[in-house]
Write a protein that holds these residues in place. Structure first.
Motif, short mmCIF file in Angstrom:
data_model
loop_
_atom_site.label_atom_id
_atom_site.label_comp_id
_atom_site.label_asym_id
_atom_site.label_seq_id
_atom_site.Cartn_x
_atom_site.Cartn_y
_atom_site.Cartn_z
N CYS A 1 0.08 -11.33 6.51
CA CYS A 1 -1.07 -11.89 5.81
C CYS A 1 -2.24 -10.94 5.93
O CYS A 1 -2.77 -10.76 7.03
N SER A 2 -2.65 -10.35 4.84
CA SER A 2 -3.79 -9.44 4.89
C SER A 2 -4.52 -9.44 3.56
O SER A 2 -3.95 -9.78 2.52
N GLY A 3 -5.79 -9.06 3.63
CA GLY A 3 -6.60 -8.97 2.43
C GLY A 3 -7.38 -7.66 2.43
O GLY A 3 -7.13 -6.77 3.24
N THR A 4 -8.35 -7.57 1.54
CA THR A 4 -9.14 -6.35 1.39
C THR A 4 -10.62 -6.69 1.43
O THR A 4 -11.05 -7.70 0.88
N PHE B 1 -17.13 1.49 -0.09
CA PHE B 1 -16.09 1.62 0.92
C PHE B 1 -15.04 0.53 0.70
O PHE B 1 -15.30 -0.49 0.05
N THR B 2 -13.85 0.77 1.23
CA THR B 2 -12.76 -0.21 1.13
C THR B 2 -12.01 -0.27 2.44
O THR B 2 -11.62 0.77 3.00
N LEU B 3 -11.83 -1.46 2.95
CA LEU B 3 -10.99 -1.70 4.12
C LEU B 3 -9.76 -2.46 3.65
O LEU B 3 -9.87 -3.57 3.12
N THR B 4 -8.60 -1.86 3.80
CA THR B 4 -7.37 -2.47 3.32
C THR B 4 -6.59 -3.08 4.48
O THR B 4 -6.80 -2.75 5.65
N ARG B 5 -5.67 -3.98 4.14
CA ARG B 5 -4.78 -4.62 5.11
C ARG B 5 -5.55 -5.24 6.27
O ARG B 5 -5.17 -5.12 7.43
N VAL B 6 -6.64 -5.91 5.94
CA VAL B 6 -7.40 -6.65 6.95
C VAL B 6 -6.68 -7.98 7.18
O VAL B 6 -6.50 -8.75 6.24
N ALA C 1 -5.66 -11.75 7.75
CA ALA C 1 -6.34 -12.99 7.41
C ALA C 1 -7.03 -13.54 8.65
O ALA C 1 -6.45 -13.59 9.74
N GLY C 2 -8.28 -13.92 8.49
CA GLY C 2 -9.04 -14.43 9.62
C GLY C 2 -10.52 -14.17 9.44
O GLY C 2 -10.99 -13.85 8.34
N THR C 3 -11.27 -14.28 10.52
CA THR C 3 -12.73 -14.09 10.48
C THR C 3 -13.07 -12.79 11.20
O THR C 3 -12.66 -12.58 12.36
N TRP C 4 -13.83 -11.93 10.53
CA TRP C 4 -14.12 -10.60 11.05
C TRP C 4 -15.60 -10.26 10.88
O TRP C 4 -16.30 -10.87 10.06
N TYR C 5 -16.03 -9.26 11.64
CA TYR C 5 -17.36 -8.68 11.49
C TYR C 5 -17.17 -7.24 11.02
O TYR C 5 -16.37 -6.49 11.58
N ILE C 6 -17.92 -6.86 9.98
CA ILE C 6 -17.83 -5.51 9.44
C ILE C 6 -18.95 -4.68 10.04
O ILE C 6 -20.13 -4.96 9.84
N HIS C 7 -18.57 -3.65 10.80
CA HIS C 7 -19.55 -2.77 11.44
C HIS C 7 -19.49 -1.39 10.80
O HIS C 7 -18.41 -0.90 10.45
N ALA C 8 -20.65 -0.75 10.67
CA ALA C 8 -20.74 0.62 10.15
C ALA C 8 -21.68 1.42 11.04
O ALA C 8 -22.69 0.89 11.53
N ARG D 1 -14.93 -14.05 6.14
CA ARG D 1 -13.63 -14.73 6.12
C ARG D 1 -12.70 -14.02 5.15
O ARG D 1 -13.02 -13.86 3.98
N VAL D 2 -11.57 -13.56 5.65
CA VAL D 2 -10.58 -12.87 4.83
C VAL D 2 -9.35 -13.75 4.70
O VAL D 2 -8.82 -14.24 5.70
N LYS D 3 -8.91 -13.93 3.47
CA LYS D 3 -7.71 -14.72 3.22
C LYS D 3 -6.60 -13.83 2.70
O LYS D 3 -6.84 -12.70 2.26
N ASP D 4 -5.41 -14.34 2.74
CA ASP D 4 -4.24 -13.57 2.33
C ASP D 4 -4.35 -13.15 0.87
O ASP D 4 -4.64 -13.96 -0.01
N ASP D 5 -4.13 -11.84 0.61
CA ASP D 5 -4.09 -11.29 -0.74
C ASP D 5 -5.37 -11.53 -1.53
O ASP D 5 -5.34 -11.71 -2.75
N THR D 6 -6.51 -11.56 -0.84
CA THR D 6 -7.79 -11.71 -1.55
C THR D 6 -8.70 -10.55 -1.18
O THR D 6 -8.49 -9.86 -0.19
N ALA D 7 -9.72 -10.33 -1.97
CA ALA D 7 -10.67 -9.25 -1.73
C ALA D 7 -12.06 -9.85 -1.53
O ALA D 7 -12.47 -10.74 -2.28
N ARG D 8 -12.77 -9.38 -0.52
CA ARG D 8 -14.15 -9.78 -0.29
C ARG D 8 -15.05 -8.59 -0.53
O ARG D 8 -14.74 -7.47 -0.13
N ARG D 9 -16.19 -8.81 -1.18
CA ARG D 9 -17.13 -7.73 -1.45
C ARG D 9 -18.45 -8.02 -0.75
O ARG D 9 -19.00 -9.12 -0.86
#
Length: 254
Positions: free
Chosen positions: A133-136, A177-182, A184-191, A217-225
């Motif tokens: 289960c991963s998203g982008t 930027f693009t983060l792939t294969r994240v 599924a779950g709740t994450w923090y994006i750091h740069a 929040r990242v869900k399976d096969d979905t993209a968050r911007r």
């Protein structure tokens, strides 16, 4: 009440090697420890205990890079009575053991490096979940300064920049930027990047720029911007602990 938190952060940074407790920090702020804990966490994003631990580990990283002190000596200097406890905590939060971090940090630029693998089992997300289960996550990085280094972007499981990311990428300049294969779950994006402030001279000392977005929040096969803006960290930001963000990221890619 922000000034009380700032006073506590100053105390932590100046006395991190001491056994500072929540009770002591709250007493110095002259408020109840429960109220102090709520306010501190709201302002900094982490508890006083986690902030203290981050300051200790950051100082340990500095000593590993700039001195010949042994790991045991450094552990004592940053407030740990047990070398084993220090090593486990350092490895969990930085993503490398103290000796491995020192070896990588002391190598000359361009030297061929042994691939660095995360050494804390708890630092990396479960592989089976990431595979099934991963998203982008995509977005745009903004900054007002002149970026002098690659911008490292990663998805982490904490509001504090620690451990190893579930997914990471490096871009040469602010922009998309693009983060792939994240997973599924709740994450923090750091740069993180090094930059020269806008309007400063060419020989001005670079300053670190950081940015955090989340929770995402990242869900399976979905993209968050998301759009995030890099800026110099202020007093309320815990130190950057992940080795991926302050060493050449290539060794961590394996």
């Amino acid at each position: 009440m922000e000034h009380l938190v700032q006073h506590a952060v100053t105390t932590i940074r100046e006395r991190f090697w001491e056994p500072l407790s929540l009770d002591e920090l709250a007493r110095s702020a002259m408020v109840s420890k429960y109220y102090f804990l709520r306010v501190f966490t709201r302002v900094t994003g982490v508890t006083p205990g986690r902030f203290l631990c981050a300051v200790r580990i950051q100082e340990a990283k500095r000593l590993l890079m700039t001195t010949s002190l042994t790991v045991a000596e450094i552990a004592v200097r940053v407030g740990y009575s047990s070398t084993g406890s220090f090593t486990r905590r350092f490895t969990e939060l930085v993503g490398l053991s103290p000796t491995h971090y020192r070896r990588l940090s002391l190598e000359t630029p361009g030297e061929k490096r042994e691939p660095a693998r995360p050494e804390a089992a708890s630092a990396a997300p479960p592989a089976p979940s990431a595979a099934r289960c991963s998203g982008t996550v995509t977005g745009v990085l903004h900054t007002a300064g002149t970026v002098l280094s690659p911008v490292h972007v990663g998805a982490f499981d904490s509001a504090m920049l620690q451990g190893t990311p579930a997914s990471w990428s490096s871009v040469t300049a602010p922009g998309r930027f693009t983060l792939t294969r994240v997973p599924a779950g709740t994450w923090y994006i750091h740069a993180v990047a090094q930059a020269r402030p806008a309007g400063s001279a060419a020989d001005t000392e670079p300053v670190p720029l950081t940015a955090t977005a989340g929770p995402v929040r990242v869900k399976d096969d979905t993209a968050r911007r998301i759009d995030i803006t890099l800026s110099p960290p202020d007093w309320s930001r815990p130190p950057i602990l992940s080795a991926l963000m302050d060493l050449d990221p290539q060794p961590m890619a394996a």
